[in-house]
Enzyme design. Sequence first.
Site, PDB file in Angstrom:
ATOM      1  CD  GLU A 178      36.793  43.452  39.767  1.00  0.00           C
ATOM      2  OE1 GLU A 178      37.089  42.758  38.784  1.00  0.00           O
ATOM      3  OE2 GLU A 178      37.216  43.227  40.919  1.00  0.00           O
ATOM      4  CG  ASP A 216      37.559  38.396  44.201  1.00  0.00           C
ATOM      5  OD1 ASP A 216      37.159  37.420  43.539  1.00  0.00           O
ATOM      6  OD2 ASP A 216      38.336  39.238  43.761  1.00  0.00           O
ATOM      7  CD1 TRP A 243      41.915  47.977  45.239  1.00  0.00           C
ATOM      8  CD2 TRP A 243      40.403  47.164  43.810  1.00  0.00           C
ATOM      9  NE1 TRP A 243      42.380  48.191  43.966  1.00  0.00           N
ATOM     10  CE2 TRP A 243      41.475  47.704  43.065  1.00  0.00           C
ATOM     11  CE3 TRP A 243      39.316  46.596  43.132  1.00  0.00           C
ATOM     12  CZ2 TRP A 243      41.495  47.702  41.671  1.00  0.00           C
ATOM     13  CZ3 TRP A 243      39.352  46.577  41.743  1.00  0.00           C
ATOM     14  CH2 TRP A 243      40.425  47.135  41.033  1.00  0.00           C
ATOM     15  NE  ARG A 256      35.087  43.292  47.178  1.00  0.00           N
ATOM     16  CZ  ARG A 256      36.150  43.037  46.444  1.00  0.00           C
ATOM     17  NH1 ARG A 256      37.194  43.853  46.487  1.00  0.00           N
ATOM     18  NH2 ARG A 256      36.201  41.974  45.663  1.00  0.00           N
ATOM     19  CE  LYS A 265      34.271  42.012  36.195  1.00  0.00           C
ATOM     20  NZ  LYS A 265      35.684  41.663  36.437  1.00  0.00           N
ATOM     21  CD  GLU A 273      32.152  33.229  38.961  1.00  0.00           C
ATOM     22  OE1 GLU A 273      31.090  33.876  38.812  1.00  0.00           O
ATOM     23  OE2 GLU A 273      33.253  33.656  38.597  1.00  0.00           O
ATOM     24  NE  ARG A 305      31.718  36.179  36.761  1.00  0.00           N
ATOM     25  CZ  ARG A 305      32.702  36.916  37.256  1.00  0.00           C
ATOM     26  NH1 ARG A 305      32.874  38.167  36.888  1.00  0.00           N
ATOM     27  NH2 ARG A 305      33.532  36.422  38.142  1.00  0.00           N
ATOM     28  CD  GLU A 330      42.474  36.704  41.442  1.00  0.00           C
ATOM     29  OE1 GLU A 330      41.420  36.179  41.014  1.00  0.00           O
ATOM     30  OE2 GLU A 330      42.634  37.929  41.515  1.00  0.00           O
ATOM     31  CE  LYS A 388      34.044  36.672  41.574  1.00  0.00           C
ATOM     32  NZ  LYS A 388      35.336  37.394  41.632  1.00  0.00           N
ATOM     33  CD  GLU A 393      41.255  39.682  34.277  1.00  0.00           C
ATOM     34  OE1 GLU A 393      40.833  39.986  33.146  1.00  0.00           O
ATOM     35  OE2 GLU A 393      41.012  40.354  35.295  1.00  0.00           O
TER      36      GLU A 393
END
Length: 611
Positions: free
Chosen positions: A237, A316, A475, A287, A233, A338, A270, A344, A311, A112
């Site tokens: 999501e 993100d 999102w 968010r 996790k 993290e 996480r 990505e 994170k 991923e």
Amino acid sequence: MHLNWLRSFPALPDRQDPDLTPSALARAELESAFPGWDLTLTLSPGMGDTWVYDRIGRSVILTGGETGLLYGAYALIRAGLAGRALPEHLESAPAYGLRMIDCWDNLDGSIERGYAGRSLFFEGGRFAYDPARVRHVARMMASVGLNVLCVNNVNVRQPAQSLMDGLLPDLSALADLFRPFGVRLMISVDFSAPLGCGVGSADPLSPEVRQWWAEAADRIYAEVPDLAGFLVKADSEGQPGPHTYGRTHAEGANMLAEALRPHGGTVVWRCFVYNCKQDWRDKGTDRPMAAYDTYKPLDGQFAENVILQVKNGPFDFQVREPLSPLLLGMSRTPLGLEVQLAQEYTGQQIDLYTMATLWKEIMADLPAGNIRAMAAVSNLGRDENYFGHPLAAVNLFTFGRLCWDPAGYDPEAAVTEWIRLSYGFTGAEENALRGWMLRSREIYEKYTAPLGLCWMVNPHTHYGPNPWGYEFDLWGTYNRADRQAVGIDRTGAGTGYTLQYPPALRERYENPQTCPDGLKLFFHRMAYDAVMADGRTLIQRIYDDHFEGAREAEAMRDALKALPFPAPDRQVIAERADRQAENAREWRDVVNTFFRRLSGADDARGRRIYD
Ligand code: GCW
């Protein structure tokens, strides 16, 4: 064949015997790197990762714990091979206990968000790897002080397999390969695993569920006694979690912690929790506030062997985000930071994006306090060069350097060392490459989403421009651009996000005058004709950045092509630089046209913006 920064290292001593210890490996590595030196290695088990070194001429005394000797050896080898003068006395200890690489590798062999080919560890639902390549990865990690590798994806697709049922002997064999390098394995587990295994629930307060996890842990540790622990996790999501049972994340994490405690394992939990089914019409939900809202009330409730992994930014892994306020708000809970080496949102290992300077920026706002772990999503894969883009290797290298010694971390010095070890460049060549690498992040930032706005990418793939690709989606990723203005007001007068920060940062970000330009559109909704600190209007700044970014990507392409990289890196770097220049051109035109159409403003310098 040796690749990346290990290119300049001597051949790896061929000692694959299962009893090879890190300290024995340290000796073998030093002997082959510095033949003819008089080496005294003293093992002092209590010293752990720590080492002390003294040298008179070619006589070296290195003292340290089992892994300390190994890290000391690699520090000396790196310095020696990079042509740095070896000091007469040095001592060193890592700032964080867990220095992790998190692989998002699936058992079917896909990765991923992987941009360097398929998995190095799995294929067809089981372990499948080349031991020599695994040892190369282990050596790369150890050479920069990294000590944990989480081998499977946090999105566990097949719950029953999350605990490696039927695969434990293979997990154990993989752990054997990593162990001499001081690297311990970790696995990602599915919170609902008991459900798929005949227990009717995954409720963390159910005695039956707790018993199931305790037994699962016993089974795993019987095969891999030094497993570092579980990565989780949950409620994120679509992944299952304690909220299904009306339980908190502290209750969920503590249940797993109880199962791991007898084995000395750690739960890395996480904090990537947010509403991924938001209605774009809903302006009351913001968010970036979600993780803090979820975890802050739980501060102090976690078991000792739980680390919350946060994170670096509240969204993100976007190109530029402020530090997550959660990292500053949990004074009674051990935390892990993290970051994402997998590119990505940052060019997918096609575009050059060196994170060396990002590490420094992140640490600038982070108090040393209760950070216990550093984790990075892996950028490794089965490509010949392991990283897709040969220069992307620098991100893993500098990440390791950062985790060991954040206070002494110097991006320029770390990149210089990497260049020398990887390519042996000196003088003008070294300067040119270092210059472009250190500027590459800024260049990428200029041609993509402007000034911290984030998310203007093609949905799902996350490569290439699409200003409204995520605008009317679920999102929580909106820019709300209209004909007058763009961005979301996240100040106290807006969504209130800034109120999650301690006073100094809150004030810095609240005030558009003190908010750094790079984050202006993260925190503020701004009119296109608003005047920035340097006198330019916002719209002019957006146009200028995009023209400059695309031009610099072309200049960088030409400069990289002129450098004497060895084959096969030379061809791969040239091919990727071409694709990057094309990507930058596309971004420039799409973003400029998007804002030109909305604002109606012309470029003050008369450059071409398409209708
Ligand atoms: O940004 C998202 C990625 C997902 C990833 C998730 C996470 C592993 O697009 O692919 O899932 O972050 O960090 O959990």
